[in-house]
Design a protein around this motif. Structure first.
Motif, PDB file in Angstrom:
ATOM      1  N   ARG A 111      36.044 -66.180 -27.727  1.00 32.34           N
ATOM      2  CA  ARG A 111      36.571 -67.537 -27.657  1.00 32.34           C
ATOM      3  C   ARG A 111      35.443 -68.518 -27.469  1.00 32.34           C
ATOM      4  O   ARG A 111      34.364 -68.183 -26.962  1.00 32.34           O
ATOM      5  N   ASN A 114      33.483 -72.087 -26.158  1.00 35.93           N
ATOM      6  CA  ASN A 114      33.082 -72.503 -24.815  1.00 35.93           C
ATOM      7  C   ASN A 114      34.181 -73.219 -24.050  1.00 35.93           C
ATOM      8  O   ASN A 114      34.242 -73.127 -22.818  1.00 35.93           O
ATOM      9  N   SER A 153      40.477 -73.086 -20.770  1.00 38.12           N
ATOM     10  CA  SER A 153      39.600 -71.932 -20.871  1.00 38.12           C
ATOM     11  C   SER A 153      40.077 -70.765 -20.022  1.00 38.12           C
ATOM     12  O   SER A 153      39.580 -69.645 -20.188  1.00 38.12           O
ATOM     13  N   GLY A 198      37.508 -72.774 -24.793  1.00 36.93           N
ATOM     14  CA  GLY A 198      38.699 -71.947 -24.810  1.00 36.93           C
ATOM     15  C   GLY A 198      39.785 -72.347 -25.782  1.00 36.93           C
ATOM     16  O   GLY A 198      40.881 -71.777 -25.744  1.00 36.93           O
TER      17      GLY A 198
END
Length: 118
Positions: free
Chosen positions: A71, A73, A30, A75
């Motif tokens: 994006r 949650n 992420s 990533g």
């Protein structure tokens, strides 16, 4: 190490919308900066939008509020919502990931074609 797959391109009329999707796998987190680039026939590849680990985003001037990058949650999925498309937006759109190891390395998907008719 990193695999990116784009989808969602197609043919639309001027003023229409498309939503591109990039599915990422490999050494992606992420926190990995990811971006959308595009390359028109006979032109160099150019940055369209980039999203960072804190979900801050950068947009090229030519987007002028028409495109939105986002994006998921975790990533591993990145979207590009494109509204108000114009013929000059016609290009192959590529997903990009910038992974830093010894140096920052760019990874690319195979691209998805976006064609906008007048």
């Amino acid at each position: 190490q990193v695999h990116l797959v784009e989808s969602g391109g197609g043919l639309v009329q001027a003023g229409g919308s498309l939503r591109l999707t990039c599915d990422a796998s490999g050494t992606i987190s992420s926190l990995t900066p990811m971006a959308w680039y595009r390359q028109a026939l006979g032109k160099q590849r150019e940055l369209v939008a980039q999203i960072y680990g804190d979900r801050g985003a950068y947009y090229a001037d030519f987007v002028k509020g028409r495109f939105t990058i986002s994006r998921g949650n975790f990533g591993t999925t990145v979207w590009l919502q494109m509204d108000g498309l114009q013929p000059e937006d016609t290009a192959v759109y590529y997903c990009n990931a910038k992974v830093e190891s010894l140096a920052i390395r760019d990874y690319w998907g195979q691209g998805t074609q976006v064609t906008v008719s007048s």
